[in-house]
Design a protein around this motif. Sequence first.
Motif, PDB file in Angstrom:
ATOM      1  N   LYS A 205       0.860  -1.285   0.035  1.00 30.54           N
ATOM      2  CA  LYS A 205       0.169   0.131  -0.105  1.00 30.54           C
ATOM      3  C   LYS A 205       1.056   1.291   0.078  1.00 30.54           C
ATOM      4  CE  LYS A 205      -3.642   2.310   2.817  1.00 30.54           C
ATOM      5  NZ  LYS A 205      -4.289   2.480   3.732  1.00 30.54           N
ATOM      6  N   ARG A 206       2.106   1.546   0.870  1.00 30.93           N
ATOM      7  CA  ARG A 206       2.606   2.672   1.065  1.00 30.93           C
ATOM      8  C   ARG A 206       3.949   2.526   0.563  1.00 30.93           C
ATOM      9  NH1 ARG A 206       0.692   5.903   6.254  1.00 30.93           N
ATOM     10  NH2 ARG A 206       1.895   7.153   5.281  1.00 30.93           N
TER      11      ARG A 206
ATOM     12  N   GLY B 201      -0.800   8.466  14.136  1.00 30.56           N
ATOM     13  CA  GLY B 201      -0.092   7.862  12.970  1.00 30.56           C
ATOM     14  C   GLY B 201       0.906   6.918  13.074  1.00 30.56           C
TER      15      GLY B 201
ATOM     16  N   PHE C   1       3.763  17.028   3.255  1.00 30.47           N
ATOM     17  CA  PHE C   1       3.675  15.646   3.714  1.00 30.47           C
ATOM     18  C   PHE C   1       2.465  15.356   4.589  1.00 30.47           C
ATOM     19  CE2 PHE C   1       4.902  12.128   6.666  1.00 30.47           C
ATOM     20  CZ  PHE C   1       5.624  11.292   6.194  1.00 30.47           C
TER      21      PHE C   1
ATOM     22  N   LYS D 193      -0.561  15.212   2.432  1.00 34.03           N
ATOM     23  CA  LYS D 193      -0.567  13.824   1.589  1.00 34.03           C
ATOM     24  C   LYS D 193      -0.636  12.733   2.250  1.00 34.03           C
ATOM     25  CE  LYS D 193       2.100  11.612  -2.254  1.00 34.03           C
ATOM     26  NZ  LYS D 193       3.274  11.857  -2.804  1.00 34.03           N
ATOM     27  N   ARG D 194       0.178  12.350   3.316  1.00 35.58           N
ATOM     28  CA  ARG D 194       0.325  11.178   4.292  1.00 35.58           C
ATOM     29  C   ARG D 194      -0.434  11.117   5.386  1.00 35.58           C
ATOM     30  NH1 ARG D 194       5.072   7.583   1.816  1.00 35.58           N
ATOM     31  NH2 ARG D 194       3.976   6.512   3.326  1.00 35.58           N
ATOM     32  N   GLY D 195      -0.728  12.460   5.940  1.00 28.72           N
ATOM     33  CA  GLY D 195      -1.419  12.323   7.329  1.00 28.72           C
ATOM     34  C   GLY D 195      -0.402  12.227   8.483  1.00 28.72           C
TER      35      GLY D 195
ATOM     36  N   HIS E 167       8.017  10.523  10.195  1.00 29.53           N
ATOM     37  CA  HIS E 167       8.586  11.541   9.036  1.00 29.53           C
ATOM     38  C   HIS E 167       9.942  11.369   8.594  1.00 29.53           C
ATOM     39  CE1 HIS E 167       9.824  15.440   7.304  1.00 29.53           C
ATOM     40  NE2 HIS E 167       8.774  15.419   6.617  1.00 29.53           N
TER      41      HIS E 167
END
Lengths: 133, 133
Positions: A71-72, A123, B68, B71-73, B77
């Motif tokens: 997925k990522r 997250g 970022f 786009k990705r939540g 990072h």
Amino acid sequence: MSAKINHIAIVVEDIERALAVYRDVIGLPLEHIAEEPAEEVRIAFLPTSSGEIELIQPTTADSGVAKFLAKRGEGLHHICMEVEDIDATVAEMASRGLEILGQPRHNERGEKYVFIHPKSAHGVLLELYERPG
Amino acid sequence: MSAKINHIAIVVEDIERALAVYRDVIGLPLEHIAEEPAEEVRIAFLPTSSGEIELIQPTTADSGVAKFLAKRGEGLHHICMEVEDIDATVAEMASRGLEILGQPRHNERGEKYVFIHPKSAHGVLLELYERPG
């Protein structure tokens, strides 16, 4: 909870290709590579003086790690914090509303670990690991 | 290159809300919160005995970190590795084909750092940081 990072896990398509960067260019030492059947992955352990970098490669197509990769793509997968008493920590976290993914279980070395759902940690897939006493 | 993790950075929408988990539930100590204008972020520094956890919150809408997040939540990072001589390390890495994002520059504390493109590190945004000598 003690404040210590045990490891950072990076999911990769192929451990040997990733070692060409992380070991051969970045210069991290490779301790060993091991299978972790419970998680359906191979793991390359690259220790540093402040916690390990683990390169994890799925060994099946339908594990959580394999689905993450599909997925990522390759990249940071989870961080693992050491705790002294995993059962007590998990009970405390659950009582404060964090979602624990199953019960603490044992890895190939007999050590206990458990994961916290990313939605409970802004997250981040968070692993807890009980340091052998 | 010395093998030491300096910090792990987690991008969040709101530092105060993230501290309610990372400080208040997980138990990490908050050292301080600072602005880093060069990167257009606020950073909460949470030291551990094996490197820091940094919670980073964009302060503008169009920085790299803000994009970022959009786009990705929220989530992991980048990771930062300490090096002794950042200019020499970057020259070596560039000669071996890694893509360096600009030249080493200085943060608010006058320390030198630079980022490596994720495509050169199997999907991981990698920061190099020169430990003051």
